[in-house]
Write a protein that holds these residues in place. Sequence first.
Motif, PDB file in Angstrom:
ATOM      1  N   LEU A  91     -14.305   4.566  -9.390  1.00 41.01           N
ATOM      2  CA  LEU A  91     -13.991   4.234  -8.010  1.00 41.01           C
ATOM      3  C   LEU A  91     -12.721   3.915  -7.600  1.00 41.01           C
ATOM      4  N   SER A  92     -12.036   4.201  -7.008  1.00 48.90           N
ATOM      5  CA  SER A  92     -10.700   4.109  -6.741  1.00 48.90           C
ATOM      6  C   SER A  92     -10.615   3.486  -5.377  1.00 48.90           C
ATOM      7  N   LEU A  93      -9.464   2.699  -5.224  1.00 47.49           N
ATOM      8  CA  LEU A  93      -9.456   1.877  -4.107  1.00 47.49           C
ATOM      9  C   LEU A  93      -9.016   2.791  -2.779  1.00 47.49           C
ATOM     10  N   ASP A  94      -8.731   3.980  -3.108  1.00 43.75           N
ATOM     11  CA  ASP A  94      -8.755   5.103  -2.032  1.00 43.75           C
ATOM     12  C   ASP A  94     -10.114   5.102  -1.180  1.00 43.75           C
ATOM     13  N   SER A  95     -11.030   4.990  -1.794  1.00 43.63           N
ATOM     14  CA  SER A  95     -12.340   5.204  -1.220  1.00 43.63           C
ATOM     15  C   SER A  95     -12.492   4.194  -0.298  1.00 43.63           C
ATOM     16  N   TYR A  96     -12.175   2.712  -0.618  1.00 41.45           N
ATOM     17  CA  TYR A  96     -12.230   1.788   0.300  1.00 41.45           C
ATOM     18  C   TYR A  96     -11.344   1.870   1.524  1.00 41.45           C
ATOM     19  N   PHE A  97     -10.151   2.084   1.053  1.00 45.59           N
ATOM     20  CA  PHE A  97      -8.982   2.429   2.340  1.00 45.59           C
ATOM     21  C   PHE A  97      -9.389   3.483   3.266  1.00 45.59           C
ATOM     22  N   SER A  98     -10.127   4.546   2.644  1.00 43.69           N
ATOM     23  CA  SER A  98     -10.565   5.622   3.635  1.00 43.69           C
ATOM     24  C   SER A  98     -11.861   5.018   4.608  1.00 43.69           C
ATOM     25  N   TYR A  99     -12.577   4.141   3.890  1.00 45.95           N
ATOM     26  CA  TYR A  99     -13.489   3.459   4.946  1.00 45.95           C
ATOM     27  C   TYR A  99     -12.853   2.520   5.907  1.00 45.95           C
ATOM     28  N   MET A 100     -11.887   1.679   5.145  1.00 43.72           N
ATOM     29  CA  MET A 100     -11.404   0.678   6.184  1.00 43.72           C
ATOM     30  C   MET A 100     -10.604   1.278   7.511  1.00 43.72           C
ATOM     31  N   ARG A 101      -9.959   2.215   7.286  1.00 45.99           N
ATOM     32  CA  ARG A 101      -9.074   2.804   8.089  1.00 45.99           C
ATOM     33  C   ARG A 101     -10.036   3.041   9.476  1.00 45.99           C
ATOM     34  N   ASN A 113       4.514  -4.168 -14.633  1.00 44.29           N
ATOM     35  CA  ASN A 113       4.035  -2.848 -13.808  1.00 44.29           C
ATOM     36  C   ASN A 113       4.196  -3.237 -12.239  1.00 44.29           C
ATOM     37  N   CYS A 114       4.365  -4.327 -11.782  1.00 43.83           N
ATOM     38  CA  CYS A 114       4.630  -4.785 -10.374  1.00 43.83           C
ATOM     39  C   CYS A 114       5.242  -3.604  -9.525  1.00 43.83           C
ATOM     40  N   VAL A 115       6.388  -3.257 -10.009  1.00 46.91           N
ATOM     41  CA  VAL A 115       7.169  -2.248  -9.055  1.00 46.91           C
ATOM     42  C   VAL A 115       6.223  -0.728  -9.000  1.00 46.91           C
ATOM     43  N   ALA A 116       5.733  -0.381  -9.986  1.00 44.81           N
ATOM     44  CA  ALA A 116       4.923   0.807  -9.783  1.00 44.81           C
ATOM     45  C   ALA A 116       3.714   0.497  -8.831  1.00 44.81           C
ATOM     46  N   ALA A 117       3.089  -0.434  -9.045  1.00 44.38           N
ATOM     47  CA  ALA A 117       2.051  -1.105  -8.353  1.00 44.38           C
ATOM     48  C   ALA A 117       2.159  -1.088  -6.911  1.00 44.38           C
ATOM     49  N   LEU A 118       3.336  -1.748  -6.606  1.00 48.20           N
ATOM     50  CA  LEU A 118       3.864  -1.869  -5.213  1.00 48.20           C
ATOM     51  C   LEU A 118       4.062  -0.478  -4.645  1.00 48.20           C
ATOM     52  N   VAL A 119       4.686   0.393  -5.392  1.00 44.82           N
ATOM     53  CA  VAL A 119       5.094   1.685  -4.696  1.00 44.82           C
ATOM     54  C   VAL A 119       3.873   2.472  -4.449  1.00 44.82           C
ATOM     55  N   ARG A 120       2.507   2.532  -5.403  1.00 44.86           N
ATOM     56  CA  ARG A 120       1.487   3.148  -4.935  1.00 44.86           C
ATOM     57  C   ARG A 120       0.709   2.378  -4.042  1.00 44.86           C
ATOM     58  N   LEU A 121       0.726   1.040  -3.586  1.00 44.02           N
ATOM     59  CA  LEU A 121       0.053   0.592  -2.897  1.00 44.02           C
ATOM     60  C   LEU A 121       0.753   0.584  -1.253  1.00 44.02           C
ATOM     61  N   ASN A 122       2.169   0.734  -1.434  1.00 43.32           N
ATOM     62  CA  ASN A 122       2.981   0.942  -0.233  1.00 43.32           C
ATOM     63  C   ASN A 122       2.454   2.576   0.269  1.00 43.32           C
ATOM     64  N   LYS A 123       2.244   3.422  -0.766  1.00 36.01           N
ATOM     65  CA  LYS A 123       1.885   4.893  -0.313  1.00 36.01           C
ATOM     66  C   LYS A 123       0.266   4.942   0.374  1.00 36.01           C
ATOM     67  N   THR A 168      -1.536   2.377   1.717  1.00 31.60           N
ATOM     68  CA  THR A 168      -1.275   1.710   2.968  1.00 31.60           C
ATOM     69  C   THR A 168      -0.724   2.726   4.273  1.00 31.60           C
ATOM     70  N   LYS A 169       0.262   3.357   3.800  1.00 32.39           N
ATOM     71  CA  LYS A 169       0.889   4.297   4.776  1.00 32.39           C
ATOM     72  C   LYS A 169      -0.071   5.631   5.067  1.00 32.39           C
ATOM     73  N   TYR A 170      -0.518   6.090   4.074  1.00 34.77           N
ATOM     74  CA  TYR A 170      -1.584   7.276   3.862  1.00 34.77           C
ATOM     75  C   TYR A 170      -2.889   7.031   4.887  1.00 34.77           C
ATOM     76  N   PHE A 171      -3.270   5.829   4.528  1.00 35.13           N
ATOM     77  CA  PHE A 171      -4.785   5.400   5.113  1.00 35.13           C
ATOM     78  C   PHE A 171      -4.585   4.545   6.384  1.00 35.13           C
TER      79      PHE A 171
END
Length: 203
Positions: A38-48, A65-75, A77-80
């Motif tokens: 279960l990915s965070l994407d599913s939660y963000f899709s609902y929360m949008r 791993n914080c830089v990679a995690a930040l880049v992914r989270l930025n993507k 939050t922007k997408y959803f």
Amino acid sequence: MEKLLEKHKKYPNIEVDLVFRADRTFDVTHDTDTSFNLSLDSYFSYMRRNEGKMWLDIKNLTYKNCVAALVRLNKLTKYFQIKKDRLIIESQDWKALKAFTKAGYYTSYYVAYDEPSGLSTEEMSNCIEELQEIADKHVVCALSFPGDWYTAIKEKLNRSIDLLTWEHRSSQLQFLLSSAGREMLSDPQLKVVLVKDKGKYHR
């Protein structure tokens, strides 16, 4: 997702445990050795499509791993289309959180000490001193900790940083009826209190 759907009307603001995987996905799970696919994407899709805020506890966030995690989270939050002010980013590594704070996220350092009742006077002093140093660096927005730590932190921290806590042994009603709960709710420095509500789909 079933629990989110079941409880969202009563609890629009939720806490989610995450592990940031090597494939740069946020896996919704408490333990690094366990996955429910279960990915965070599913939660963000609902929360949008729905109101509410999310407290994201990233269990394995590190300085590496914080830089990679930040880049992914930025993507994500922007997408959803999830505004940053709808999120709390929590970790036990304040150095890793620094990048998220600079990027405009509301961050919280997770206080992972033993219960205060089991600490010596010297150990307690060392814990508070460490928290004061972290607060003084202004690299995180808040400190988050179990409810057992609330009194000690309020009495000894002496810093203006936001406080977040949880009372997992209390239901919402139990918390509201307790003297400690009422004290917490009247404290302007305490911004969030998590409570547990198991429901039909509790895991």
